[in-house]
Design an enzyme around this catalytic site. Structure first.
Site, PDB file in Angstrom:
ATOM      1  CB  SER A 142      16.357 -17.046  50.535  1.00  0.00           C
ATOM      2  OG  SER A 142      15.480 -16.463  51.477  1.00  0.00           O
ATOM      3  NE  ARG A 172       4.723   2.610   5.983  1.00  0.00           N
ATOM      4  CZ  ARG A 172       5.138   3.428   5.015  1.00  0.00           C
ATOM      5  NH1 ARG A 172       5.284   4.713   5.254  1.00  0.00           N
ATOM      6  NH2 ARG A 172       5.420   2.940   3.824  1.00  0.00           N
TER       7      ARG A 172
END
Lengths: 406, 406, 406, 406
Positions: free
Chosen positions: A274, A313
């Site tokens: 941290s 398509r």
């Protein structure tokens, strides 16, 4: 890749679907097409050789291809143009044989199937590590009592080994199902302009058979340009896996809370620190797996939402599916790897598990831990489950994908 | 049900998961539990009879149960209390045998599995109709030319029969996969308080075996209180089906446009009208199927997102999954039924298909339609595919669910 | 409504969007339309009276309307037909004036706006309770030390009052933003067949102005048949609220864990019990709010996904949006109510908070609690924030919706 | 970035959120922090200078930072370590002043706000182009008749200029709302370890004020580490924009169909070709915008689902939000740019619009086009709307972001 994908997805995993990998896979498609067509007499063998000889990503300017793809509306269009140009340098008539009878989507879908196959190999390898780690814990801790919790409240006493076995079982199922859906979903795409392979006359099916065999993909009953169900099932299976891994990560994060302190991820330099609080040891594996579990459902929704593709398509939906697809597999892979690392070095605090039973559960629960108690609750069940899972693991069938590169 | 769900989901379909159906299924669980426990000597046979005798939804105040469920945090809590009270009226000691060794989630998950089984039977029946209709069209129109379109632009000439075959193939796959995932996912839930069946001693597994057999559900390798993968796969399969149906609906809507006019949904009084424009004939089957296809991905995301459930029973996520679940199946069922009706009476305008080829495709396309052309493009392929699909349909395996009520 | 929605959504909340409410709101639209058109001279005043006189849901067969709606493809079609039939019984020529110049979507969207306005009134009332409860806790516990936790690990000592203030602030913002987006999003829909109000000649805008005023809705700059942005913003704001409530519920559930024991939901008969474990006190408010927070994102995705509606009225997407919409508001309302009840009677264990700081945080953290410490960390900040929020709450602007029915 | 994101998202747009951009923005945060703390006397001015002097991404190894971030669980941890190390080379004591009193999330959230601000500037610029193009079409084609279509069926005759005005209106609203939500959502993050700025004593608020001013971000009423509502609103507004753009793309794609042929995207070399069919001119702008509209709802769901973050900093959910965030803005930007290009060069076939009215709508519709008709339907309305939108466009307020780099 955005900076925050880089944070959640290891580099080698992200690379499975980046431009170099996909472009090479598209070249592999083009080379296999040419060779199969030569074998079937559709194009000269010399042309096939000329084509295959330059189907190497490192010979081409990838950046230019990707840039041109946006304008063209397809990555295949500039790639095929580039390939024709390059082939023509060596064998002018062969250029006309490039991509013969095929279409953009054939190359792109097949390339994505090839990339996905590599991703599945990596996922399975990470899962194998995690399964082994969980099974070892299930066996070692069959008789370690721990609080069972329902609706996030203490419920009764169970066995930590049984918890591990329960975490493991869905992963074994995922490995089995991924084999099943991959055997159908990792399929060659070859349909030509409108899915009929018309340009290849009656040689189309034979070309497809040869290509599927050469590329190690399934031969589908028909092109799947706009019938995406088998493919989508494969993507969804990755999402299910991320969910099962997320369940493990949820429990890990809950058991690693300061007030519970039953589990801790392994400590290592540079891991889980941290910037503000040097004392912290953050559960980064849980973090990675939880993030993947949060993202996977939306990717699953995206590929499902893209299914109603128009006619022969799709417009927009197919392309959205392609872009959402990789995240399903890179997320699952990152999650499996993070948890494998965590569980291989997991800190299990059996004493604290026992103390929590007594202090949180109270006298009624503590009774189960008395020396004269018949047995720690669920210990026998835990052993039985672990044995069954050990057998399943031992008989895991071979995968329809090659081993990942070392 | 909101007014707008009523608009998209037929009443008989919505009823599959409403309170009367679920409460009855929970009673079925309680009756089966009591009978199995009596058979295993855990409770007296008389108690089992007393319990089973009042496990009938019509004997109880459903509204009161549902209202109490919100406060209780579970539908099972008031239901079990009500059941104990009712049993006590007839056989006071038997009341203590109600729900013995079980937990809320056992009853609820099992009930939902029973309701889902009925939904699957209905979906399969609607799909059977739709498959037959599509196959008949595929066979009848193998040689009917129609424009193929890619990226929503005219591409080449294909066969309308082939389009129908392509629409059909994923539906046959869905019917097969639903059988497979249902055979595993429609499973008994029986774990007791924390998934160990501890209260039943060594009789737990035998009770589970008896209950699974009696209820017609799979016997899972372990309780699945917070391991939802097999169950989620079943839900996702319904979402895939809605996607495949949505693809058909997309094409139907596009081909029914005024400017295309190749297909029309059947006309009927009260069907597809307009309050403002009496001349209109709206494609309401496509509407229903498209709406289902829009909603299913989000439901799929919801059940996936609910997978990381905490410890031995989830808080909030399990309950969200329960609530999102029915929509996956009612949507798919509504969609299948709407399209079955549309395709059974579909208006196919072959002349217009031919005219569109000539007028839109231009001379190059028109050539394919000349009398001296070898054949209508793709006609042979369409016949071949239709024959293969006919064979698949003929060999569809028996379903793991009973026939839907007539 | 499925049995499991009934479990999560209180009955009065679900009723806001059920068929009787929506049908009545559609009748309100038709009555307002007739009156406005009479005032503008488009239809006779007597016709308007005849129409308005039968625009009462209780005069009609709702079930028949909903059933017919599925076939018709719209709830408005059978409703308008029924209305014409009924009006004709009393005033034959007036029947031709019913729904004049309007279209299905006008009636349906306006009705949904009216129903949503009632839902917002209820949500705001529940939020008002919850805000008051949270503010009282923020003020009372400004100096109560509690562990702050980051990444689910102990981080430092903070003030419980500050946590409450942080929970509260987003709710006040939501109340403000809901007013803002509702002022635009709760708009009249009136466009006629294709959004041009053509049938009303030059009287269209005046009719719209009158209707908006009569119904208490905003007058939009144009019909929004397929421009859903303002409407969608309103739905998304409800999803944001569910997220902010879910954050509170997450913390509540974590702090109510047995090992943490800092908070508990109020105890009450029939609340949060267990069929298997009588000792349990389950956090049912957190459960309800967490479930809502899990479901809202998917509903938000659904209404966003429905935005690309075709041309002048959408096919499938509009209808999906209608069906997904109510859940955004009923979920938020159920969540706000559940948390209001929980926080009004919340059990705060300050001693345990202090003990957790010392035992879990260790000596470094305990220092902050020494009698000679300058002050409990963050107490001053907590007081300052609470005061600012108290001021915001006091100056909350009037809402653009009427008070909820008592 | 995957190969398929590269296909949909232009390179300069993707770069807005890639590692170099985010790392530089984090350095900008660290430099601003140091300067503000020096101004408030918390650190020496010399230290601030030393720190700011090396806050340049090009001085550091980005790849190493991103790689280390995965292990660390945060991009800030290796970055701050690297910064301290580099500062120490020049001014050893200043190293201790790096990142003083701040936390990882402060740097990361602020950096993302800065990157998002740049994205919004680019989006607004693309929208400005598109708005101008649409408005010009609305004005030019007010009297061009075109079929209105509802439920994908011919409905009546309207004005193409009115269609353009309807497409435009939501874009102007989005530009306005983005300014509003950005003015709140593009906020400094500065809370320190647990959101209390404790380490800075009473200087915290003053430091925050200075930083917000220096960085050009809003000063929020409180840190928003786990209160994400204002931030999420900003992300959702981008999703709404993608939806509104998707609606335009839907209509464009439908009107560009071969059978409709009313619109065509501009033709250009390399634009919208096909590997299989050289005759094709694919609508690639519609493709890009439709793909963005398909993806945005899922990203919106992801950031909403990430809202219930635990305690003072989330585990997994915050990180998932960060990773999903960029796609909301890059997708909207790609969509706006693609449509701007398409509409600036749009091919409008007014003759075909007229022909479709006559041939598809039939005699009733054709009547509206007679020379003796009062006017083309909706022409006056179209002019009126266009004028109103022209006024709105002219009065667009200044944006809270700087102009995009040329």
């Amino acid at each position: 890749m955005s900076a925050f994908d880089g944070f959640l997805i290891p580099r080698d995993v992200a690379a499975l679907f980046d431009a170099p990998a996909i472009v090479q896979a598209m070249f592999d498609f083009e080379a296999a097409l040419a060779r199969a067509q030569a074998a079937e007499g559709l194009i000269p063998a010399a042309a096939a050789n000329a084509i295959a000889g330059v189907c190497k990503a490192e010979l081409h300017d990838l950046d230019a291809l990707v840039t041109a793809s946006a304008r063209a509306g397809s990555l295949a269009i500039p790639l095929v143009a580039e390939l024709k140009k390059t082939v023509a340098l060596f064998d002018a008539p062969a250029a006309a044989c490039v991509h013969f009878g095929s279409t953009s989507q054939d190359a792109i879908d097949t390339a994505l199937a090839l990339a996905t196959r590599r991703a599945l190999a990596l996922i399975d390898a990470e899962l194998a590590r995690l399964c082994e780690a969980l099974l070892a814990l299930a066996e070692a801790h069959a008789a370690t009592p721990v609080l069972a919790r329902t609706l996030m409240q203490p419920a009764a006493v169970t066995s930590f080994g049984l918890k591990c076995a329960n975490w493991l079982a869905p992963l074994l199922r995922s490995r089995l199902r991924l084999r099943e859906v991959a055997a159908r979903g990792l399929a060659l795409q070859l349909g030509g302009a409108i899915g009929t392979l018309a340009a290849m006359g009656d040689r189309g099916p034979a070309v497809a058979r040869r290509m599927a065999a050469a590329l190690g993909l399934a031969l589908p009953p028909a092109p799947w340009h706009t019938q995406r169900d088998e493919w989508v099932r494969l993507g969804l299976e990755a999402a299910v896996l991320s969910g099962s891994l997320g369940k493990i990560a949820t429990d890990l994060a809950l058991m690693a809370q300061g007030e519970v302190a039953e589990l801790a991820e392994p400590a290592a330099p540079g891991r889980g620190g941290s910037t503000a609080m040097p004392h912290k040891r953050n559960p980064v594996a849980a973090l990675t797996a939880l993030a993947a579990a949060q993202r996977a459902p939306q990717r699953a929704a995206a590929v499902l939402a893209a299914m109603p593709q128009q006619h022969e398509r799709g417009l927009g939906n197919w392309q959205a599916e392609l872009a959402e697809w990789p995240g399903l597999f890179t997320g699952a892979c990152a999650s499996a790897r993070a948890l494998a690392e965590a569980f291989e070095g997991l800190d299990v605090n059996g004493a604290r598990m026992r103390r929590n039973v007594v202090e949180v559960g109270g006298p009624a629960f503590a009774e189960a831990l008395q020396p004269d108690a018949a047995a720690v609750p669920a210990a026998a069940l835990a052993r039985e489950r672990a044995a069954a899972l050990r057998a399943t693991l031992a008989s895991m069938p071979a995968a329809p994908w090659p081993a990942p590169a070392a």
